[in-house]
Design a protein around this motif. Sequence first.
Motif, PDB file in Angstrom:
ATOM      1  N   UNK A   1       0.848  -1.175   0.000  1.00 29.51           N
ATOM      2  CA  UNK A   1       0.000   0.000   0.000  1.00 29.51           C
ATOM      3  C   UNK A   1       0.902   1.250   0.000  1.00 29.51           C
ATOM      4  N   UNK A   2       0.551   2.214  -0.812  1.00 33.56           N
ATOM      5  CA  UNK A   2       1.311   3.456  -0.865  1.00 33.56           C
ATOM      6  C   UNK A   2       0.887   4.374   0.282  1.00 33.56           C
ATOM      7  N   UNK A   3       1.846   5.131   0.782  1.00 35.52           N
ATOM      8  CA  UNK A   3       1.572   6.053   1.879  1.00 35.52           C
ATOM      9  C   UNK A   3       0.746   7.235   1.374  1.00 35.52           C
ATOM     10  N   UNK A   4      -0.308   7.534   2.102  1.00 38.09           N
ATOM     11  CA  UNK A   4      -1.158   8.680   1.817  1.00 38.09           C
ATOM     12  C   UNK A   4      -0.758   9.774   2.819  1.00 38.09           C
ATOM     13  N   UNK A   5      -0.010  10.760   2.334  1.00 34.60           N
ATOM     14  CA  UNK A   5       0.514  11.791   3.224  1.00 34.60           C
ATOM     15  C   UNK A   5      -0.580  12.676   3.810  1.00 34.60           C
ATOM     16  N   UNK A   6      -1.692  12.820   3.108  1.00 32.97           N
ATOM     17  CA  UNK A   6      -2.829  13.553   3.684  1.00 32.97           C
ATOM     18  C   UNK A   6      -3.353  12.813   4.913  1.00 32.97           C
ATOM     19  N   UNK A   7      -3.464  11.496   4.811  1.00 39.46           N
ATOM     20  CA  UNK A   7      -3.950  10.703   5.933  1.00 39.46           C
ATOM     21  C   UNK A   7      -2.949  10.731   7.088  1.00 39.46           C
ATOM     22  N   UNK A   8      -1.668  10.691   6.785  1.00 40.55           N
ATOM     23  CA  UNK A   8      -0.641  10.789   7.831  1.00 40.55           C
ATOM     24  C   UNK A   8      -0.830  12.089   8.611  1.00 40.55           C
ATOM     25  N   UNK A   9      -1.006  13.190   7.899  1.00 40.68           N
ATOM     26  CA  UNK A   9      -1.202  14.491   8.544  1.00 40.68           C
ATOM     27  C   UNK A   9      -2.475  14.497   9.380  1.00 40.68           C
ATOM     28  N   UNK A  10      -3.576  13.986   8.818  1.00 43.79           N
ATOM     29  CA  UNK A  10      -4.849  13.956   9.550  1.00 43.79           C
ATOM     30  C   UNK A  10      -4.746  13.117  10.818  1.00 43.79           C
ATOM     31  N   UNK A  11      -4.096  11.973  10.730  1.00 43.86           N
ATOM     32  CA  UNK A  11      -3.949  11.112  11.904  1.00 43.86           C
ATOM     33  C   UNK A  11      -3.116  11.793  12.980  1.00 43.86           C
ATOM     34  N   UNK A  12      -2.030  12.422  12.585  1.00 45.17           N
ATOM     35  CA  UNK A  12      -1.193  13.115  13.575  1.00 45.17           C
ATOM     36  C   UNK A  12      -1.962  14.253  14.249  1.00 45.17           C
ATOM     37  N   UNK A  13      -2.709  15.013  13.469  1.00 50.03           N
ATOM     38  CA  UNK A  13      -3.502  16.095  14.055  1.00 50.03           C
ATOM     39  C   UNK A  13      -4.526  15.543  15.042  1.00 50.03           C
ATOM     40  N   UNK A  14      -5.171  14.440  14.684  1.00 53.70           N
ATOM     41  CA  UNK A  14      -6.174  13.841  15.561  1.00 53.70           C
ATOM     42  C   UNK A  14      -5.529  13.263  16.816  1.00 53.70           C
ATOM     43  N   UNK A  15      -4.407  12.582  16.652  1.00 53.44           N
ATOM     44  CA  UNK A  15      -3.713  12.007  17.808  1.00 53.44           C
ATOM     45  C   UNK A  15      -3.273  13.119  18.752  1.00 53.44           C
ATOM     46  N   UNK A  16      -2.758  14.195  18.192  1.00 51.54           N
ATOM     47  CA  UNK A  16      -2.345  15.323  19.018  1.00 51.54           C
ATOM     48  C   UNK A  16      -3.522  15.858  19.831  1.00 51.54           C
ATOM     49  N   UNK A  17      -4.680  15.910  19.201  1.00 52.60           N
ATOM     50  CA  UNK A  17      -5.873  16.450  19.872  1.00 52.60           C
ATOM     51  C   UNK A  17      -6.344  15.570  21.021  1.00 52.60           C
ATOM     52  N   UNK A  18      -6.192  14.268  20.908  1.00 50.09           N
ATOM     53  CA  UNK A  18      -6.779  13.365  21.899  1.00 50.09           C
ATOM     54  C   UNK A  18      -5.801  12.848  22.948  1.00 50.09           C
ATOM     55  N   UNK A  19      -4.506  12.922  22.683  1.00 46.28           N
ATOM     56  CA  UNK A  19      -3.575  12.304  23.623  1.00 46.28           C
ATOM     57  C   UNK A  19      -3.172  13.245  24.748  1.00 46.28           C
ATOM     58  N   UNK A  20      -2.848  12.605  25.866  1.00 40.40           N
ATOM     59  CA  UNK A  20      -2.333  13.354  27.015  1.00 40.40           C
ATOM     60  C   UNK A  20      -1.061  12.714  27.552  1.00 40.40           C
ATOM     61  N   UNK A  21      -0.537  11.723  26.836  1.00 36.19           N
ATOM     62  CA  UNK A  21       0.677  11.045  27.265  1.00 36.19           C
ATOM     63  C   UNK A  21       0.432   9.886  28.198  1.00 36.19           C
ATOM     64  N   UNK A  22      -0.810   9.725  28.638  1.00 30.18           N
ATOM     65  CA  UNK A  22      -1.133   8.650  29.578  1.00 30.18           C
ATOM     66  C   UNK A  22      -2.279   7.769  29.091  1.00 30.18           C
TER      67      UNK A  22
END
Length: 115
Positions: A1-22
Amino acid sequence: MQINYDLIRLLLLQIEEITDGHTNFMPEYFFDKFPKYSQKELDYHLKFLSDASLIEAYDHTVIIDITPYGRNYLDSIRDKSIWQKTKEKIQPFESVALSVISDIGLSLIKKQLGL
């Protein structure tokens, strides 16, 4: 599967929004957030994020947080206009390394800052 850089960006933005490190999150969390993408695509890209050390994950399935490297990458492409310009620059190529994407984003930011 080829990397979808738009999806990479969206996932990182979402992970940043929901994570607290714990708090830990399972890949299933993202299925509802990104219905445009299949479970297979999401799983593959989350594994890629883990393998590339952009996120901290346990066994590629439990997401814990974004790594400092992942934050640096995200910061280089966070701004929508920077991301659009970056995508225009990489568009002629079939694939490029994450470091190239980050470098392009950083160079565009520096240009806007007059550096």
